[in-house]
Design an enzyme around this catalytic site. Structure first.
Site, mmCIF file in Angstrom:
data_model
loop_
_atom_site.group_PDB
_atom_site.id
_atom_site.type_symbol
_atom_site.label_atom_id
_atom_site.label_comp_id
_atom_site.label_asym_id
_atom_site.label_seq_id
_atom_site.Cartn_x
_atom_site.Cartn_y
_atom_site.Cartn_z
ATOM 1 N N HIS A 275 -1.336 4.589 -0.655
ATOM 2 C CA HIS A 275 -0.611 3.406 -1.119
ATOM 3 C C HIS A 275 -0.327 2.478 0.047
ATOM 4 C CE1 HIS A 275 3.611 3.488 0.279
ATOM 5 N NE2 HIS A 275 3.400 4.780 0.415
ATOM 6 N N CYS A 276 -0.082 1.235 -0.291
ATOM 7 C CA CYS A 276 0.292 0.231 0.700
ATOM 8 C C CYS A 276 1.474 -0.548 0.125
ATOM 9 C CB CYS A 276 -0.885 -0.682 1.022
ATOM 10 S SG CYS A 276 -1.517 -1.596 -0.408
ATOM 11 N N GLN A 277 1.551 -1.825 0.406
ATOM 12 C CA GLN A 277 2.659 -2.621 -0.108
ATOM 13 C C GLN A 277 2.436 -3.019 -1.562
ATOM 14 O OE1 GLN A 277 5.502 -3.091 1.491
ATOM 15 N NE2 GLN A 277 6.428 -4.338 -0.114
#
Length: 141
Positions: A103-105
Site C-alpha cells: 500500500h501507499c498513500q
C-alpha cells in the site's frame, strides 16, 4: 473528407500508445479492500508493505507494516532471506504468500509495487488500493 493535421496527429499518437503499451498484469484478484485487510490484520497473518517514503510514514502508518519505498521493492524482494530480515527486521515473504499486501498513500505506488512483486513470482501479492488515505479516514487517525 480529409482530417486536419491536429486530428491526424492525435490519431497517430493514440494508435502508437495502444500498440506499444504493455497490458497491466493486475486484476481484481490482486486488490484487497479495507474490510478484507482489516480482517487479515485481525487474523495476525498479514504481511503489509508500506511503499511510501520514510517521511510520509513518519506522519502515520498501518500498525505492523514494514516500510520499503516503492523504488526499493524490486531490490528488496530479490534479497536472500537473511539479508532481507537484517535490513527490514521481518521475515522475507515467500513466493506463495497469500497475505502479502502493498500500500501507499492512495493506491498508485502500491499498484506499482504489487506489479513488481507479481513479475518476480509473488503471484498472490495484492494492493490495498484505498491506501493510507482511506485507512486513516476509516480508522480516525
Amino acid at each position: 473528407m480529409s482530417l486536419g493535421w491536429p486530428t491526424r496527429y492525435l490519431h497517430k499518437l493514440l494508435a502508437r500508445a495502444s500498440s506499444t503499451q504493455a497490458p497491466g498484469i493486475m486484476d481484481r484478484a490482486h486488490v484487497i479492500s479495507y474490510k478484507d485487510l482489516k480482517a487479515l490484520i485481525a487474523s495476525g497473518k498479514a504481511h503489509i508493505v508500506d511503499v511510501r517514503s520514510p517521511e510520509e510514514v513518519a506522519n502515520g502508518r498501518i500498525d505492523d507494516s514494514v516500510n520499503i519505498p516503492v523504488a526499493d521493492v524490486e531490490e528488496a524482494l530479490k534479497m536472500d532471506p537473511e539479508t532481507f530480515k537484517m535490513k527490514y527486521i521481518v521475515d522475507k515473504p515467500r513466493l506463495d504468500d497469500e497475505n502479502l499486501i502493498f500500500h501507499c498513500q492512495m493506491g498508485r505506488r502500491g499498484a506499482q509495487a504489487t506489479e513488481t512483486a507479481i513479475k518476480l513470482g509473488y503471484t498472490k501479492a495484492r494492493n490495498y488500493a484505498g491506501g493510507y488515505k482511506e485507512w486513516s479516514e476509516k480508522e480516525g487517525k
